[in-house]
Design a protein around this motif. Structure first.
Motif, short mmCIF file in Angstrom:
data_model
loop_
_atom_site.label_atom_id
_atom_site.label_comp_id
_atom_site.label_asym_id
_atom_site.label_seq_id
_atom_site.Cartn_x
_atom_site.Cartn_y
_atom_site.Cartn_z
N ILE A 54 35.64 0.24 9.53
CA ILE A 54 35.20 0.44 8.21
C ILE A 54 34.18 1.98 8.43
O ILE A 54 33.74 1.90 9.24
N GLU A 55 34.60 2.71 7.28
CA GLU A 55 33.92 4.16 7.42
C GLU A 55 32.59 4.19 6.94
O GLU A 55 31.83 4.83 7.57
N LYS A 56 32.05 3.24 6.03
CA LYS A 56 30.64 3.10 5.50
C LYS A 56 30.00 2.01 6.07
O LYS A 56 30.77 0.91 6.49
N LYS A 57 28.71 1.87 6.05
CA LYS A 57 27.85 0.77 6.48
C LYS A 57 27.78 -0.11 5.47
O LYS A 57 27.35 0.19 4.54
N LEU A 58 28.02 -1.19 5.78
CA LEU A 58 27.96 -2.42 4.77
C LEU A 58 26.95 -3.41 4.84
O LEU A 58 26.31 -3.59 5.94
N LYS A 59 26.38 -3.85 3.83
CA LYS A 59 25.29 -4.72 3.76
C LYS A 59 25.81 -6.16 4.27
O LYS A 59 27.12 -6.23 4.05
N GLN A 60 24.95 -7.26 4.32
CA GLN A 60 25.27 -8.46 5.12
C GLN A 60 25.10 -9.68 3.90
O GLN A 60 24.42 -9.39 3.29
N ILE A 61 26.06 -10.43 4.05
CA ILE A 61 25.99 -11.80 3.15
C ILE A 61 24.99 -12.65 4.02
O ILE A 61 25.23 -12.87 5.33
N VAL A 62 23.83 -12.99 3.50
CA VAL A 62 22.79 -13.63 4.13
C VAL A 62 23.16 -15.11 4.23
O VAL A 62 22.91 -15.78 5.45
N ARG A 63 23.74 -15.75 3.46
CA ARG A 63 24.10 -17.22 3.28
C ARG A 63 25.02 -17.83 2.27
O ARG A 63 24.95 -16.95 1.27
N VAL A 64 25.29 -18.65 2.11
CA VAL A 64 25.80 -19.48 0.95
C VAL A 64 24.79 -19.99 0.15
O VAL A 64 23.69 -20.67 0.70
N ALA A 65 24.85 -19.68 -1.19
CA ALA A 65 23.77 -20.23 -1.94
C ALA A 65 23.68 -21.76 -2.14
O ALA A 65 24.63 -22.45 -1.97
N THR A 66 22.18 -22.23 -1.83
CA THR A 66 21.82 -23.66 -1.77
C THR A 66 21.34 -24.12 -3.16
O THR A 66 21.40 -23.11 -4.21
N GLN A 67 21.12 -25.18 -3.41
CA GLN A 67 20.68 -25.90 -4.51
C GLN A 67 19.66 -25.23 -5.01
O GLN A 67 19.01 -24.83 -6.14
N GLU A 68 18.56 -24.89 -3.91
CA GLU A 68 17.20 -24.19 -4.44
C GLU A 68 17.44 -22.80 -4.70
O GLU A 68 16.82 -22.42 -5.65
N ASP A 69 18.58 -22.13 -4.36
CA ASP A 69 19.11 -20.68 -4.86
C ASP A 69 19.38 -20.75 -6.27
O ASP A 69 18.75 -19.82 -7.25
N PHE A 70 20.18 -22.09 -6.64
CA PHE A 70 20.49 -22.23 -8.03
C PHE A 70 19.23 -22.40 -9.04
O PHE A 70 19.30 -21.82 -9.91
N ILE A 71 18.48 -23.10 -8.40
CA ILE A 71 17.27 -23.39 -9.21
C ILE A 71 16.29 -22.17 -9.44
O ILE A 71 15.84 -21.80 -10.57
N LYS A 72 16.20 -21.25 -8.35
CA LYS A 72 15.56 -20.15 -8.49
C LYS A 72 16.18 -19.08 -9.40
O LYS A 72 15.82 -18.51 -10.11
N ARG A 73 17.53 -19.08 -9.39
CA ARG A 73 18.19 -18.26 -10.18
C ARG A 73 17.96 -18.72 -11.75
O ARG A 73 17.81 -17.81 -12.63
N GLU A 74 17.83 -19.90 -12.08
CA GLU A 74 17.69 -20.50 -13.60
C GLU A 74 16.11 -19.91 -13.76
O GLU A 74 16.08 -19.46 -14.94
N GLU A 75 15.01 -19.85 -12.81
CA GLU A 75 13.82 -19.65 -13.08
C GLU A 75 13.78 -18.14 -13.43
O GLU A 75 13.16 -17.45 -14.09
N LEU A 76 14.61 -17.26 -12.72
CA LEU A 76 14.76 -15.98 -12.80
C LEU A 76 15.29 -15.53 -14.44
O LEU A 76 14.88 -14.41 -14.88
N GLU A 77 16.16 -16.29 -14.76
CA GLU A 77 16.80 -16.14 -15.99
C GLU A 77 16.05 -16.35 -17.08
O GLU A 77 16.00 -15.61 -18.07
#
Length: 263
Positions: A54-77
């Protein structure tokens, strides 16, 4: 070999490449990724594939979203909704001529971005002071075009379907009035404009096909000899593959291109 997956952050948003390493992912999975703005909550739009280089530097996938991440996403919304309501009140109190239509928060909650449309440049320094005082985080005001407003808000087009930009289009392609002429459409602005007030994006979808098919058709105004006599081309029906001829006695006849010779 490097495993790369395509991630998008909105339903019809642009797809970005991220390094997926050893994660087993499939289309539709939700993931937490590194972005230039901080952590982001995205969806796998293109499953991981192995790439040698790959020619450009790519960012990383940190993790698969957890239940806590979905709750946090709702709070952010909820935070985004409250921030939009607060900002709208401030805009009204300050008398600013701008249309706020969306607020987005980074997943790590270190920045709020306010999207708006306006006819010109806006002095929103006082507005930013109020927002920083209220939320104590980084604030960014981003002015976008009217098409981006329609893409975000969505709606129904003249065809009765969800507008293309909010359902599947990732980027906006240039649209010109010449495309409408090429397709034989009415040049009435109300008939060829989308909900955003600009020329409909779908004019670009079939334009290349019309141009290809019309190469085989005689141009308007050309005189052609047919069995009935000399005829002038007055109309083209690209999809039917036919033309309308006006004969010397002013009558009009329709002929298939396949029936004509020496054109």
């Amino acid at each position: 070999m490097i495993k790369v997956a395509g991630v998008k952050f909105k339903t019809a948003g642009k797809i970005y490449d991220f390094k997926s390493d050893a994660f087993v992912l499939k289309q539709g999975d939700h993931v937490i990724v590194e972005t230039e703005q901080g952590l982001g909550f995205g969806t796998i739009a293109r499953p991981p594939v192995e790439i040698e280089k790959i020619e450009k530097k790519l960012k990383q996938i940190v993790r698969v979203a957890t239940q806590e991440d979905f709750i946090k996403r709702e709070e952010l919304e909820q935070l985004e909704i409250r921030a939009q309501e607060f900002c709208a009140r401030c805009i009204n109190d300050l008398g600013l001529l701008m249309n706020l239509f969306s607020v987005e928060s980074t997943f790590d909650r270190n920045k709020l971005t306010f999207f708006y449309t306006a006819d010109g440049r806006i002095d929103f320094r006082e507005l930013i002071k109020l927002l920083v005082k209220e939320y104590s985080i980084r604030i960014e005001m981003r002015q976008v075009g009217i098409r981006n407003l329609s893409k975000h808000c969505g709606g129904l087009g003249k065809c009765g379907r969800e507008i293309c930009c909010s359902s599947f289009m990732h980027t906006f392609e240039p649209v010109s009035i010449k495309m409408a002429k090429e397709q034989g459409l009415s040049l009435n602005p109300t008939k060829i404009s989308g909900v955003c007030g600009r020329l409909m994006c779908c004019l670009t979808f079939e334009n290349s096909t019309y141009k290809y098919l019309k190469r085989k058709m005689p141009k308007l105004g050309k005189i052609i000899t047919v069995e009935e006599g000399l005829g002038k081309v007055v109309r083209q029906n690209v999809l039917k593959g036919s033309i309308t001829l006006r004969l010397e006695d002013r009558t009009e006849i329709e002929k298939k291109i396949s029936e004509l010779k020496n054109i």
